[in-house]
Design a protein around this motif. Structure first.
Motif, short mmCIF file in Angstrom:
data_model
loop_
_atom_site.label_atom_id
_atom_site.label_comp_id
_atom_site.label_asym_id
_atom_site.label_seq_id
_atom_site.Cartn_x
_atom_site.Cartn_y
_atom_site.Cartn_z
N ASN A 11 57.99 50.04 50.90
CA ASN A 11 59.61 49.60 50.84
C ASN A 11 59.58 48.82 49.35
OD1 ASN A 11 60.16 50.66 53.07
ND2 ASN A 11 60.20 48.81 54.13
N SER A 12 58.67 48.37 49.00
CA SER A 12 58.50 47.48 47.61
C SER A 12 58.45 48.54 46.61
CB SER A 12 57.48 46.57 47.67
OG SER A 12 57.64 45.55 48.54
N ILE A 13 57.57 49.74 46.94
CA ILE A 13 57.25 50.66 46.11
C ILE A 13 58.71 51.74 45.80
CG2 ILE A 13 56.13 52.81 45.56
CD1 ILE A 13 53.48 51.36 47.05
N LEU A 14 59.41 51.61 46.92
CA LEU A 14 60.70 52.31 46.65
C LEU A 14 61.47 51.89 45.71
CD1 LEU A 14 61.59 52.78 50.55
CD2 LEU A 14 60.91 54.63 49.13
N GLN A 15 61.31 50.86 45.21
CA GLN A 15 62.03 50.35 43.96
C GLN A 15 61.82 51.25 42.59
OE1 GLN A 15 62.72 46.09 43.76
NE2 GLN A 15 61.90 46.16 45.77
N GLU A 16 60.59 51.43 42.69
CA GLU A 16 59.90 52.25 41.56
C GLU A 16 60.09 53.61 41.58
OE1 GLU A 16 58.03 53.12 38.12
OE2 GLU A 16 59.03 51.20 38.67
N GLU A 17 59.64 54.11 42.87
CA GLU A 17 59.53 55.62 43.34
C GLU A 17 59.52 56.02 44.70
OE1 GLU A 17 56.35 59.29 42.50
OE2 GLU A 17 55.81 57.45 41.34
N THR A 18 60.44 56.94 44.97
CA THR A 18 60.31 57.55 46.35
C THR A 18 58.98 58.17 46.71
OG1 THR A 18 62.84 57.69 46.31
CG2 THR A 18 61.29 58.80 48.04
N THR A 31 48.34 57.42 61.90
CA THR A 31 47.88 57.87 60.70
C THR A 31 48.81 58.51 59.75
OG1 THR A 31 45.50 58.40 61.60
CG2 THR A 31 46.12 59.18 59.63
N ILE A 32 48.94 57.91 58.71
CA ILE A 32 50.27 58.40 57.93
C ILE A 32 49.65 58.42 56.31
CG2 ILE A 32 52.54 58.07 56.89
CD1 ILE A 32 53.28 56.72 59.46
N ILE A 33 50.02 59.31 55.42
CA ILE A 33 49.67 59.26 53.99
C ILE A 33 51.06 59.68 53.28
CG2 ILE A 33 48.30 60.33 52.19
CD1 ILE A 33 46.19 61.23 54.35
N TRP A 34 51.03 58.49 52.33
CA TRP A 34 52.27 58.74 51.44
C TRP A 34 51.62 58.97 49.83
CZ3 TRP A 34 52.57 54.43 54.88
CH2 TRP A 34 53.77 54.64 55.83
N HIS A 35 52.26 59.78 49.27
CA HIS A 35 51.72 59.90 47.63
C HIS A 35 53.04 59.64 46.89
CE1 HIS A 35 49.37 61.09 44.54
NE2 HIS A 35 49.98 62.11 43.86
N LEU A 36 52.64 59.11 45.76
CA LEU A 36 53.83 58.75 44.61
C LEU A 36 53.46 59.71 43.50
CD1 LEU A 36 53.41 55.99 46.37
CD2 LEU A 36 55.23 55.27 44.87
N ARG A 38 54.37 60.46 40.45
CA ARG A 38 54.58 60.02 39.12
C ARG A 38 53.70 58.83 38.75
NH1 ARG A 38 59.58 58.13 39.43
NH2 ARG A 38 59.41 55.98 39.04
N ASN A 39 53.44 57.95 39.72
CA ASN A 39 52.49 57.14 39.49
C ASN A 39 51.12 57.43 39.86
OD1 ASN A 39 53.91 54.29 38.69
ND2 ASN A 39 55.43 55.33 39.81
N ASN A 40 51.13 58.61 40.56
CA ASN A 40 49.63 58.92 40.96
C ASN A 40 48.97 58.05 41.77
OD1 ASN A 40 47.85 61.17 40.92
ND2 ASN A 40 46.79 60.51 39.04
N PHE A 41 49.66 57.63 42.73
CA PHE A 41 49.23 56.49 43.74
C PHE A 41 49.47 57.08 45.25
CE2 PHE A 41 49.54 52.57 46.10
CZ PHE A 41 48.38 52.00 45.67
N THR A 42 48.57 57.00 45.96
CA THR A 42 48.32 57.15 47.40
C THR A 42 48.31 56.08 48.46
OG1 THR A 42 47.49 59.46 46.91
CG2 THR A 42 47.51 58.81 49.30
N ILE A 43 48.84 55.91 49.35
CA ILE A 43 48.82 54.85 50.53
C ILE A 43 48.39 55.72 51.91
CG2 ILE A 43 49.73 53.05 51.69
CD1 ILE A 43 51.58 52.50 49.47
N MET A 44 47.48 55.08 52.35
CA MET A 44 46.88 55.65 53.90
C MET A 44 46.79 54.82 54.78
SD MET A 44 43.12 57.24 54.85
CE MET A 44 43.43 58.67 53.62
#
Length: 312
Positions: A11-18, A31-36, A38-44
């Motif tokens: 949710n904090s990252i949402l301020q920067e990118e969806t 088990t969930i994976i999100w990828h951003l 524009r910032n080339n960042f992934t959260i697992m």
């Protein structure tokens, strides 16, 4: 990473990118994976109740909620993801507070909170320490891993009043405690210290392999926030009528966890990490044939992972 901590970070990252949801295994969010992109960042997010190998005891086709735990066998479901990560946040505790039967080296060591006569009764802290020891050792022993920063989140105590979670316990308070109001039995620190007992040794071994270990220490702060739980007001599909006084779901307490996390990431920002150019392709290939994959083309080069290893 703790479920609430990782969702707050998202949710904090949402301020920067969806973020794009790349993969979701089930509706419980184990088990969930999100990828951003524009910032080339992934959260697992990855769920492992004990970090070690565990099998639930089934009697007459019914799950009992008790487990066989093996302190010499790591849960491979999270270890196999390590080569894809730059950062890992691990935690485990509350799943040990039930009737669990513990083994090591093929031998039965004893049990936690079990009614069986003539068996060795083990304290949860001993088994928690053994599980953390093996988890940290597995990170240091990962032959295919490069440099990883591992953060251990300490025990966050449940705050049920007037009963346990399944015996009418509630958490209805609407304001924080003052320090003198805290009812600290001492066990919270016992479980915290059991988690931390293996950190120094892991750090020493990690220095030789270019890996860093640190602690998100929330144990002493959280007893002051009994108002942070949702109580009966949560997505209670499985335990109707029961209060949630373990997971910190309301704004406030877990925001503090996120501040701790961000400070530790800042401290370790100079730690040399690999480019992870291969890792995102591994994730994409691993899940590309799964019918639940969403937006798999969004996984691009440069995989930086925040991995939640337990739900506790």
């Amino acid at each position: 990473m703790d479920r609430n901590l990782v969702k707050l970070s998202r949710n904090s990252i949402l301020q920067e990118e969806t973020p794009h949801e790349v993969y979701s295994e089930d509706e419980e969010g184990k088990t969930i994976i999100w990828h951003l992109p524009r910032n080339n960042f992934t959260i697992m997010v990855l769920w492992s109740q004990f970090l070690v190998s565990a099998s639930e005891i089934v009697v007459n086709g019914t799950q009992t909620g008790s487990f066989h735990l093996h302190l010499d066998k790591v849960d491979e479901s999270w270890v196999q993801k390590l080569p894809a990560l730059d950062y890992a946040v691990i935690s485990t505790a509350n799943w040990f507070f039930r009737s669990n039967y513990v083994y090591e080296g093929g031998h039965f060591l004893g049990c936690i909170y079990c009614p069986d006569p003539n068996v060795t009764h083990l304290g949860p802290d001993i088994v928690i320490q053994g599980a953390i020891r093996l988890a940290l050792k597995s990170i240091n022993d990962c032959n295919n891993c490069s440099r990883i920063v591992t953060l251990l989140r300490t025990f966050s105590p449940p705050q049920f009043e007037n009963g346990t979670w399944n015996m009418g316990g509630t958490c209805m308070r609407t304001r924080p405690f003052a320090p003198e109001e805290i009812n600290n039995s001492g066990l919270d620190l016992v479980y915290r210290n059991a988690q931390l007992a293996e950190i120094d040794n892991a750090r020493k071994l990690g220095e030789e392999k270019g890996r860093a270990f640190d602690v998100i220490d929330v144990t002493e702060a959280m007893p002051m926030r009994p108002d942070g739980h949702p109580g009966l007001h949560w997505d209670n599909r499985w335990n109707k009528g029961l209060s949630d006084c373990i997971h910190w779901c309301l704004p406030g307490p877990v925001d503090t966890w996120n501040e701790f996390l961000l400070e530790l990431l800042r401290r370790h920002s100079s730690f040399p990490l690999s480019s992870r150019r291969h890792a995102s392709e591994d994730v994409k290939n691993q899940y590309s044939n799964n019918e639940r994959v969403l937006n798999s083309n969004k996984v691009t080069n440069g995989f930086n992972g925040l991995l939640r290893l337990s739900r506790s």
